[in-house]
Design a protein around this motif. Structure first.
Motif, mmCIF file in Angstrom:
data_model
loop_
_atom_site.group_PDB
_atom_site.id
_atom_site.type_symbol
_atom_site.label_atom_id
_atom_site.label_comp_id
_atom_site.label_asym_id
_atom_site.label_seq_id
_atom_site.Cartn_x
_atom_site.Cartn_y
_atom_site.Cartn_z
ATOM 1 N N LYS A 1 4.326 11.219 2.692
ATOM 2 C CA LYS A 1 4.211 9.774 2.557
ATOM 3 C C LYS A 1 2.963 9.271 3.274
ATOM 4 C CE LYS A 1 7.987 10.911 3.154
ATOM 5 N NZ LYS A 1 8.746 12.164 2.848
ATOM 6 N N ALA A 2 2.461 8.109 2.824
ATOM 7 C CA ALA A 2 1.279 7.504 3.434
ATOM 8 C C ALA A 2 1.555 6.042 3.726
ATOM 9 C CB ALA A 2 0.073 7.626 2.508
ATOM 10 N N VAL A 3 0.987 5.559 4.830
ATOM 11 C CA VAL A 3 1.020 4.139 5.171
ATOM 12 C C VAL A 3 -0.418 3.654 5.252
ATOM 13 C CG1 VAL A 3 1.654 2.430 6.917
ATOM 14 C CG2 VAL A 3 3.213 4.305 6.403
ATOM 15 N N LEU A 4 -0.696 2.509 4.611
ATOM 16 C CA LEU A 4 -2.060 1.995 4.515
ATOM 17 C C LEU A 4 -2.238 0.737 5.346
ATOM 18 C CD1 LEU A 4 -2.590 2.294 0.633
ATOM 19 C CD2 LEU A 4 -2.648 4.104 2.385
ATOM 20 N N ASP A 5 -3.499 0.447 5.692
ATOM 21 C CA ASP A 5 -3.797 -0.818 6.362
ATOM 22 C C ASP A 5 -4.126 -1.891 5.323
ATOM 23 O OD1 ASP A 5 -6.436 -0.453 5.506
ATOM 24 O OD2 ASP A 5 -7.195 0.113 7.477
ATOM 25 N N LYS A 6 -4.538 -3.069 5.776
ATOM 26 C CA LYS A 6 -4.768 -4.182 4.867
ATOM 27 C C LYS A 6 -5.930 -3.937 3.914
ATOM 28 C CE LYS A 6 -7.765 -6.727 8.083
ATOM 29 N NZ LYS A 6 -8.988 -6.612 7.254
ATOM 30 N N ASP A 7 -6.825 -3.029 4.278
ATOM 31 C CA ASP A 7 -7.982 -2.720 3.436
ATOM 32 C C ASP A 7 -7.739 -1.552 2.497
ATOM 33 O OD1 ASP A 7 -9.611 -4.753 4.609
ATOM 34 O OD2 ASP A 7 -9.926 -3.434 6.347
ATOM 35 N N GLY A 8 -6.519 -0.999 2.523
ATOM 36 C CA GLY A 8 -6.211 0.132 1.663
ATOM 37 C C GLY A 8 -6.652 1.465 2.213
ATOM 38 N N ASN A 9 -6.931 1.510 3.513
ATOM 39 C CA ASN A 9 -7.262 2.780 4.161
ATOM 40 C C ASN A 9 -6.023 3.360 4.819
ATOM 41 O OD1 ASN A 9 -9.976 2.454 3.457
ATOM 42 N ND2 ASN A 9 -10.413 1.307 5.332
ATOM 43 N N ALA A 10 -5.988 4.661 4.952
ATOM 44 C CA ALA A 10 -4.810 5.336 5.489
ATOM 45 C C ALA A 10 -4.657 5.082 6.981
ATOM 46 C CB ALA A 10 -4.901 6.829 5.225
ATOM 47 N N LEU A 11 -3.457 4.652 7.381
ATOM 48 C CA LEU A 11 -3.100 4.590 8.790
ATOM 49 C C LEU A 11 -2.515 5.920 9.250
ATOM 50 C CD1 LEU A 11 -1.379 1.085 9.040
ATOM 51 C CD2 LEU A 11 -3.502 1.770 10.162
ATOM 52 N N TYR A 12 -1.697 6.529 8.387
ATOM 53 C CA TYR A 12 -1.048 7.783 8.749
ATOM 54 C C TYR A 12 -0.444 8.433 7.513
ATOM 55 C CZ TYR A 12 1.393 11.127 11.776
ATOM 56 O OH TYR A 12 1.794 12.274 12.404
ATOM 57 N N PHE A 13 -0.341 9.749 7.578
ATOM 58 C CA PHE A 13 0.378 10.541 6.581
ATOM 59 C C PHE A 13 1.483 11.287 7.317
ATOM 60 C CE2 PHE A 13 -3.971 10.195 5.059
ATOM 61 C CZ PHE A 13 -3.839 9.907 3.708
ATOM 62 N N SER A 14 2.636 11.426 6.685
ATOM 63 C CA SER A 14 3.732 12.121 7.353
ATOM 64 C C SER A 14 4.709 12.703 6.349
ATOM 65 C CB SER A 14 4.490 11.168 8.282
ATOM 66 O OG SER A 14 5.519 11.854 8.976
ATOM 67 N N ARG A 15 5.382 13.752 6.801
ATOM 68 C CA ARG A 15 6.498 14.294 6.023
ATOM 69 C C ARG A 15 7.786 13.522 6.328
ATOM 70 N NH1 ARG A 15 4.905 18.967 3.774
ATOM 71 N NH2 ARG A 15 3.010 19.926 4.603
ATOM 72 N N ALA A 16 7.743 12.714 7.367
ATOM 73 C CA ALA A 16 8.897 11.895 7.729
ATOM 74 C C ALA A 16 8.980 10.674 6.810
ATOM 75 C CB ALA A 16 8.765 11.439 9.186
ATOM 76 N N PRO A 17 10.151 10.038 6.733
ATOM 77 C CA PRO A 17 10.285 8.836 5.903
ATOM 78 C C PRO A 17 9.618 7.635 6.575
ATOM 79 C CG PRO A 17 12.372 9.342 6.964
ATOM 80 C CD PRO A 17 11.443 10.469 7.290
ATOM 81 N N ILE A 18 8.428 7.287 6.129
ATOM 82 C CA ILE A 18 7.701 6.140 6.672
ATOM 83 C C ILE A 18 7.194 5.269 5.524
ATOM 84 C CG2 ILE A 18 6.990 7.266 8.823
ATOM 85 C CD1 ILE A 18 4.224 7.747 7.500
ATOM 86 N N PRO A 19 7.092 3.934 5.729
ATOM 87 C CA PRO A 19 7.628 3.173 6.870
ATOM 88 C C PRO A 19 9.154 3.139 6.819
ATOM 89 C CG PRO A 19 6.812 1.690 5.195
ATOM 90 C CD PRO A 19 6.446 3.067 4.726
ATOM 91 N N TYR A 20 9.755 3.226 7.985
ATOM 92 C CA TYR A 20 11.216 3.385 8.052
ATOM 93 C C TYR A 20 11.905 2.019 8.078
ATOM 94 C CZ TYR A 20 15.686 5.447 9.374
ATOM 95 O OH TYR A 20 17.001 5.864 9.384
ATOM 96 N N PRO A 21 12.796 1.733 7.114
ATOM 97 C CA PRO A 21 13.486 0.446 7.075
ATOM 98 C C PRO A 21 14.689 0.430 8.025
ATOM 99 C CG PRO A 21 14.137 1.749 5.186
ATOM 100 C CD PRO A 21 13.139 2.580 5.952
#
Length: 258
Positions: free
Chosen positions: A145-165
């Protein structure tokens, strides 16, 4: 369209499918099928980077170019860096890494990551993601999974469930539809300058624990731009079952004259 090159790393060794790049798919080696897809992307040059003479010979036989690279490379990125040096490409050259086991990769995805990098000069790398809405995929550690910032750049990649609700799952509810869950697609466009610097970067602990090579670039402060596609690309060939699917798909396409 911004000029770019494609490099296809193709190792002969494979624990699950030995000699995988040479396995036939509808009459041609798998790596040649990958090169044919890349040829439809608009790339200026296409090179197969391999440590095996038989792979290089098969590539040449079908009209494509191959670079023989060292056997000791631990990643496809290292193999790309050697090709950059062998070919003497300038630092601003955009190089797309297309995996040698993806014979069905959409050509438009290849060009999309190259163009994304060209459009974002602050980034050293570009990659791709698509939305997922399935909770089983969200929790699957084999799906990155990937989480992006407001500009569409990667904040982090993980095998964990992110962003976690947190609150949703605490209440025993299912994955919220509005949660921006993105599945990473393993295709990268690099600036040649980054590939030259890559071998000097110290591996990061987060990279080693997650077993995700791209985290090394983030840890060292490089920006990774992400283009978000509407659909998941066809799966690559990792197993015998994947190979049967790829062969059946090509046979169907050929029967339809595509």
């Amino acid at each position: 369209m911004t000029p770019f090159h494609v490099v296809i790393p193709a190792r002969h060794a494979s624990t699950r499918l030995p000699g995988k790049p040479l396995l036939p798919i509808a009459g041609k080696p798998m790596v040649v099928r990958v090169a044919e897809q890349a040829a439809q992307s608009g790339a200026q040059q296409i090179w197969v980077a391999t440590d095996h003479h038989a792979i290089a010979a098969a590539v040449h036989e079908h009209g494509f170019k191959a670079c023989l690279t060292h056997e000791h490379h631990t990643s496809g990125t290292d193999r790309l860096a050697e090709v950059v040096e062998q070919r003497g490409w300038s630092d601003d050259t955009i190089v797309v890494n297309v995996q040698g086991d993806e014979p069905l990769i959409p050509p438009q995805l290849i060009s999309a990551v190259a163009q994304h990098l060209a459009n974002h000069p602050e980034c050293a790398i570009a990659t791709a993601c698509h939305a997922i809405h399935n909770e089983a995929d969200f929790r699957n550690p084999n799906i990155v999974k990937a989480v992006l910032d407001k500009d569409g750049n990667a904040l982090y990649f993980s095998r964990a469930p992110i962003p976690y609700p947190r609150d949703t799952f605490a209440a025993g509810q299912t994955l919220p539809e509005q949660l921006p869950v993105l599945r990473h697609i393993g295709i990268y466009a690099y600036r040649a300058s980054f590939l030259r610097a890559y071998s000097q970067l110290i591996p990061a602990a987060i990279e080693q624990f997650e077993a995700l090579e791209q985290l090394r670039a983030l840890w060292h402060g490089y920006k990774i731009g992400v283009t978000v596609t509407d659909d998941a690309p066809p799966a690559g060939v990792d197993t015998e079952a994947d190979l049967h699917v790829a062969r059946a798909t090509f046979e169907q396409l050929l029967s339809q004259g595509i």
